[in-house]
Write a protein that holds these residues in place. Sequence first.
Motif, PDB file in Angstrom:
ATOM      1  N   ALA A 364      47.366  26.857  -5.098  1.00 57.30           N
ATOM      2  CA  ALA A 364      46.739  26.350  -6.141  1.00 57.30           C
ATOM      3  C   ALA A 364      47.395  26.742  -7.276  1.00 57.30           C
ATOM      4  O   ALA A 364      47.344  26.093  -8.501  1.00 57.30           O
ATOM      5  CB  ALA A 364      45.273  26.640  -6.113  1.00 57.30           C
ATOM      6  N   SER A 365      48.329  28.052  -7.254  1.00 54.32           N
ATOM      7  CA  SER A 365      48.927  28.713  -8.438  1.00 54.32           C
ATOM      8  C   SER A 365      50.300  27.963  -8.219  1.00 54.32           C
ATOM      9  O   SER A 365      51.029  28.542  -8.981  1.00 54.32           O
ATOM     10  CB  SER A 365      48.842  29.856  -8.261  1.00 54.32           C
ATOM     11  OG  SER A 365      47.324  30.496  -8.340  1.00 54.32           O
ATOM     12  N   TYR A 366      50.696  27.093  -7.535  1.00 51.48           N
ATOM     13  CA  TYR A 366      52.060  26.293  -7.260  1.00 51.48           C
ATOM     14  C   TYR A 366      52.949  27.292  -7.085  1.00 51.48           C
ATOM     15  O   TYR A 366      54.191  27.252  -7.565  1.00 51.48           O
ATOM     16  CB  TYR A 366      52.395  25.711  -8.630  1.00 51.48           C
ATOM     17  CG  TYR A 366      51.300  24.721  -9.249  1.00 51.48           C
ATOM     18  CD1 TYR A 366      51.170  23.476  -8.924  1.00 51.48           C
ATOM     19  CD2 TYR A 366      50.522  25.195 -10.108  1.00 51.48           C
ATOM     20  CE1 TYR A 366      50.224  22.509  -9.356  1.00 51.48           C
ATOM     21  CE2 TYR A 366      49.427  24.137 -10.830  1.00 51.48           C
ATOM     22  CZ  TYR A 366      49.456  22.811 -10.230  1.00 51.48           C
ATOM     23  OH  TYR A 366      48.596  22.122 -10.782  1.00 51.48           O
ATOM     24  N   SER A 367      52.711  28.058  -5.990  1.00 54.53           N
ATOM     25  CA  SER A 367      53.659  28.926  -5.312  1.00 54.53           C
ATOM     26  C   SER A 367      54.432  28.263  -4.232  1.00 54.53           C
ATOM     27  O   SER A 367      53.898  27.226  -3.578  1.00 54.53           O
ATOM     28  CB  SER A 367      53.181  30.291  -4.551  1.00 54.53           C
ATOM     29  OG  SER A 367      52.529  30.806  -5.644  1.00 54.53           O
ATOM     30  N   LYS A 368      55.621  28.520  -3.779  1.00 49.55           N
ATOM     31  CA  LYS A 368      56.413  27.889  -2.903  1.00 49.55           C
ATOM     32  C   LYS A 368      56.185  28.472  -1.662  1.00 49.55           C
ATOM     33  O   LYS A 368      55.241  29.420  -1.495  1.00 49.55           O
ATOM     34  CB  LYS A 368      58.098  27.754  -3.252  1.00 49.55           C
ATOM     35  CG  LYS A 368      58.088  26.894  -4.445  1.00 49.55           C
ATOM     36  CD  LYS A 368      59.898  26.884  -4.530  1.00 49.55           C
ATOM     37  CE  LYS A 368      60.005  25.743  -5.660  1.00 49.55           C
ATOM     38  NZ  LYS A 368      61.617  25.645  -6.008  1.00 49.55           N
ATOM     39  N   ILE A 369      56.846  27.965  -0.555  1.00 50.31           N
ATOM     40  CA  ILE A 369      56.401  28.606   0.800  1.00 50.31           C
ATOM     41  C   ILE A 369      56.774  29.949   1.147  1.00 50.31           C
ATOM     42  O   ILE A 369      55.569  30.532   1.624  1.00 50.31           O
ATOM     43  CB  ILE A 369      57.289  27.627   1.791  1.00 50.31           C
ATOM     44  CG1 ILE A 369      57.213  26.134   1.575  1.00 50.31           C
ATOM     45  CG2 ILE A 369      57.113  28.338   3.319  1.00 50.31           C
ATOM     46  CD1 ILE A 369      55.782  25.794   2.073  1.00 50.31           C
ATOM     47  N   ARG A 370      57.795  30.540   0.808  1.00 52.69           N
ATOM     48  CA  ARG A 370      57.997  31.734   1.016  1.00 52.69           C
ATOM     49  C   ARG A 370      56.845  32.992   0.221  1.00 52.69           C
ATOM     50  O   ARG A 370      56.422  33.793   1.144  1.00 52.69           O
ATOM     51  CB  ARG A 370      59.289  32.377   0.703  1.00 52.69           C
ATOM     52  CG  ARG A 370      59.693  33.835   1.105  1.00 52.69           C
ATOM     53  CD  ARG A 370      61.126  34.221   0.496  1.00 52.69           C
ATOM     54  NE  ARG A 370      62.039  33.524   1.161  1.00 52.69           N
ATOM     55  CZ  ARG A 370      63.318  33.850   0.846  1.00 52.69           C
ATOM     56  NH1 ARG A 370      63.685  34.444   0.005  1.00 52.69           N
ATOM     57  NH2 ARG A 370      64.306  33.110   1.927  1.00 52.69           N
ATOM     58  N   PRO A 371      56.719  32.695  -0.920  1.00 53.53           N
ATOM     59  CA  PRO A 371      55.599  33.397  -1.538  1.00 53.53           C
ATOM     60  C   PRO A 371      54.146  33.243  -0.899  1.00 53.53           C
ATOM     61  O   PRO A 371      53.470  34.094  -0.854  1.00 53.53           O
ATOM     62  CB  PRO A 371      55.796  33.040  -3.221  1.00 53.53           C
ATOM     63  CG  PRO A 371      56.965  32.578  -3.501  1.00 53.53           C
ATOM     64  CD  PRO A 371      57.403  31.979  -2.132  1.00 53.53           C
ATOM     65  N   MET A 372      54.088  31.984  -0.608  1.00 52.68           N
ATOM     66  CA  MET A 372      52.750  31.743  -0.053  1.00 52.68           C
ATOM     67  C   MET A 372      52.560  32.416   1.266  1.00 52.68           C
ATOM     68  O   MET A 372      51.408  32.821   1.765  1.00 52.68           O
ATOM     69  CB  MET A 372      52.615  30.274   0.071  1.00 52.68           C
ATOM     70  CG  MET A 372      51.424  29.553   0.316  1.00 52.68           C
ATOM     71  SD  MET A 372      51.313  27.703   0.950  1.00 52.68           S
ATOM     72  CE  MET A 372      52.423  27.297  -0.479  1.00 52.68           C
ATOM     73  N   ALA A 373      53.576  32.519   2.289  1.00 55.19           N
ATOM     74  CA  ALA A 373      53.648  33.092   3.325  1.00 55.19           C
ATOM     75  C   ALA A 373      53.268  34.760   3.158  1.00 55.19           C
ATOM     76  O   ALA A 373      52.427  35.480   3.853  1.00 55.19           O
ATOM     77  CB  ALA A 373      54.604  32.946   4.277  1.00 55.19           C
ATOM     78  N   VAL A 374      53.952  35.189   2.431  1.00 53.81           N
ATOM     79  CA  VAL A 374      53.861  36.945   1.938  1.00 53.81           C
ATOM     80  C   VAL A 374      52.262  36.958   1.382  1.00 53.81           C
ATOM     81  O   VAL A 374      51.662  37.910   1.786  1.00 53.81           O
ATOM     82  CB  VAL A 374      54.717  37.203   0.999  1.00 53.81           C
ATOM     83  CG1 VAL A 374      54.539  38.752   0.592  1.00 53.81           C
ATOM     84  CG2 VAL A 374      56.241  37.183   1.508  1.00 53.81           C
ATOM     85  N   ALA A 375      51.860  35.982   0.585  1.00 59.38           N
ATOM     86  CA  ALA A 375      50.509  36.201  -0.030  1.00 59.38           C
ATOM     87  C   ALA A 375      49.440  36.096   1.102  1.00 59.38           C
ATOM     88  O   ALA A 375      48.550  36.776   1.139  1.00 59.38           O
ATOM     89  CB  ALA A 375      50.162  35.036  -1.081  1.00 59.38           C
ATOM     90  N   ALA A 376      49.434  35.193   1.967  1.00 62.73           N
ATOM     91  CA  ALA A 376      48.853  35.043   3.397  1.00 62.73           C
ATOM     92  C   ALA A 376      48.517  36.315   4.036  1.00 62.73           C
ATOM     93  O   ALA A 376      47.583  36.857   4.446  1.00 62.73           O
ATOM     94  CB  ALA A 376      49.266  33.803   4.200  1.00 62.73           C
ATOM     95  N   ALA A 377      49.744  36.867   4.248  1.00 61.25           N
ATOM     96  CA  ALA A 377      49.853  38.261   4.998  1.00 61.25           C
ATOM     97  C   ALA A 377      49.341  39.226   4.191  1.00 61.25           C
ATOM     98  O   ALA A 377      48.300  40.142   4.657  1.00 61.25           O
ATOM     99  CB  ALA A 377      51.298  38.544   5.331  1.00 61.25           C
ATOM    100  N   ALA A 378      49.286  39.335   2.916  1.00 65.57           N
ATOM    101  CA  ALA A 378      48.512  40.323   2.061  1.00 65.57           C
ATOM    102  C   ALA A 378      47.017  40.163   2.336  1.00 65.57           C
ATOM    103  O   ALA A 378      46.250  41.012   2.005  1.00 65.57           O
ATOM    104  CB  ALA A 378      49.064  40.173   0.630  1.00 65.57           C
ATOM    105  N   GLY A 379      46.719  38.864   2.143  1.00 69.25           N
ATOM    106  CA  GLY A 379      45.386  38.449   2.336  1.00 69.25           C
ATOM    107  C   GLY A 379      44.681  39.063   3.710  1.00 69.25           C
ATOM    108  O   GLY A 379      43.685  39.390   3.907  1.00 69.25           O
ATOM    109  N   ALA A 380      45.478  38.747   4.615  1.00 64.28           N
ATOM    110  CA  ALA A 380      44.960  39.195   6.154  1.00 64.28           C
ATOM    111  C   ALA A 380      44.901  40.761   6.137  1.00 64.28           C
ATOM    112  O   ALA A 380      43.718  41.272   6.399  1.00 64.28           O
ATOM    113  CB  ALA A 380      46.120  38.813   7.099  1.00 64.28           C
ATOM    114  N   VAL A 381      45.667  41.473   5.293  1.00 60.68           N
ATOM    115  CA  VAL A 381      45.659  42.865   5.542  1.00 60.68           C
ATOM    116  C   VAL A 381      44.437  43.429   4.490  1.00 60.68           C
ATOM    117  O   VAL A 381      43.725  44.145   4.981  1.00 60.68           O
ATOM    118  CB  VAL A 381      47.015  43.516   4.890  1.00 60.68           C
ATOM    119  CG1 VAL A 381      46.872  45.277   4.567  1.00 60.68           C
ATOM    120  CG2 VAL A 381      48.187  43.349   5.537  1.00 60.68           C
ATOM    121  N   GLY A 382      44.212  42.651   3.310  1.00 59.04           N
ATOM    122  CA  GLY A 382      43.188  43.243   2.480  1.00 59.04           C
ATOM    123  C   GLY A 382      41.771  42.892   3.110  1.00 59.04           C
ATOM    124  O   GLY A 382      40.937  43.806   2.934  1.00 59.04           O
TER     125      GLY A 382
END
Length: 506
Positions: A364-382
């Motif tokens: 939704a914040s217009y990130s590309k694939i690589r930042p999106m994947a890292v953000a998803a991993a951070a969400g899982a950890v949190g």
Amino acid sequence: MKLKPRARAAAPKRRHAWQILEAPADEQSEKRAGRQPGRRIRQRAWHILEPPTGELPAVEPLQESAIGPELPDEATVHLVLDLVTRIGEVQMASGAGASDVTATILALTRALGLPHCEVDVIFTSITVSCLRGSDLPPVTALRVVRSRSLDYTRLSETERLVQQLIRGRISAEDAYTDLSRITNADHPYPRWVSTLAWGGMAGFITLLLGGGGWLPLISFVISAVVDRVGRLLNKGALPFFFQQVVGGFIATLSAIAIVNLDVFDLERPTLVVAAALTVLLSGLSTVSAVQDAITGYYVTAAGRTLEVVIMSAGLITGVGAAISIAAELGATRTPVPATPAYTPLTLPVMMVAGTGAAACFALASYSKIRPMAVAAAAGAVGAGAYGALSLAGYNQILAASIAATLVGFGGGVLARRLKVTPLVVAVSGITPLLPGFSTYRGMSQLVNGGDIKILMSAAAIGLALAAGVVLGEFLAQPVKTGLGRLERKLSGPRMAGPLNAGRPLE
């Protein structure tokens, strides 16, 4: 870009060090110096503050040399200052902290041949002043930050341009052209993709809170509708405060209507409101406000904090107005906020939901694939850390702070190595943990009985999340230094901008 020295007729030789004027020696000192010719009289720096009581000769101006740095021509100075202030504007508009913006501008000015610059960053403006020595007045550039938007692709491309400038791979003129292209480009995805991502984020947050059945789908639809209504209001230049009021009103009134019309058999319709409120809270710059306060930029921190308070107040106003209007219209049932119960079996579901919510926020914040994947991993950890601590009996505030610290630490260590801006990872990782549910509970209690304790608890959870992210980024600095990813001269948590001062262009 080849930097040329300033052209002046019969330019005197310039001294590159700032000198301290000293008081002239008195007669006694001269006599002692005559008796000991080889002895040099040492003057302390504070002798100028303790002059002899007799009459002093006027200090003659230096005619043979000027004091200060030798800079490029004036046109180049203006170009560099305009370029760095525009880069700082992109960072500020994307939610970067004032310390990150300041460090980025100073690194760029040094790399582009302006070694002595002063930077002043506040909430709405950036001021850069270039000192040009004792014979010329300083050159000052001012840039006003008029709008703010979440476009992490724009932020990432700007930081890539900053790295090229610092390493001398691109000239200032070419960088100016590239920056104009970056700032004027359209978003990488259509707006309807962002709307779907906001709706998906609400659906995953409903799963995170323990909802099932029709609840995720209803949350998806309501949040998507709220986003589209907000975009229409934004086109009409309606202040963002009123947009928050409308969003909170639509989300709460929709949930009340669903409960009273019995369209769906919902066990916990409160989660629909909580998910929509979390989506509306996600765009606020809580992390940047806490980062500015910790790093000493109190004026900017006060401005960001006031913005968060006003926007949250608008959200609470919309929720309260919906509850009051529903009661006036005779709604017999209102969604009762019930605290979710966590079990060991729900922990994997929470991690999956946290992964999806963080990825949807990044999209939704217009990130590309690589930042999106890292953000998803951070969400899982949190989400996983928060769920495990809740099962262990920790309270929400402590669990949120520890989970956010883990997100900030992991993002700080891995984001630079994966060439991802840490700010994207940090904000996306804590988004699923924002206190949307506590906000609705607190507002419901405030309307019914006047109790503000739960609402203050929601505010404490938000601050704990932001402070935990900043602490995690700070703890990651020694690790990144050991990995060769951080310059030792930098101090304070860094979530955006370069990590080294670079070298000047030749």
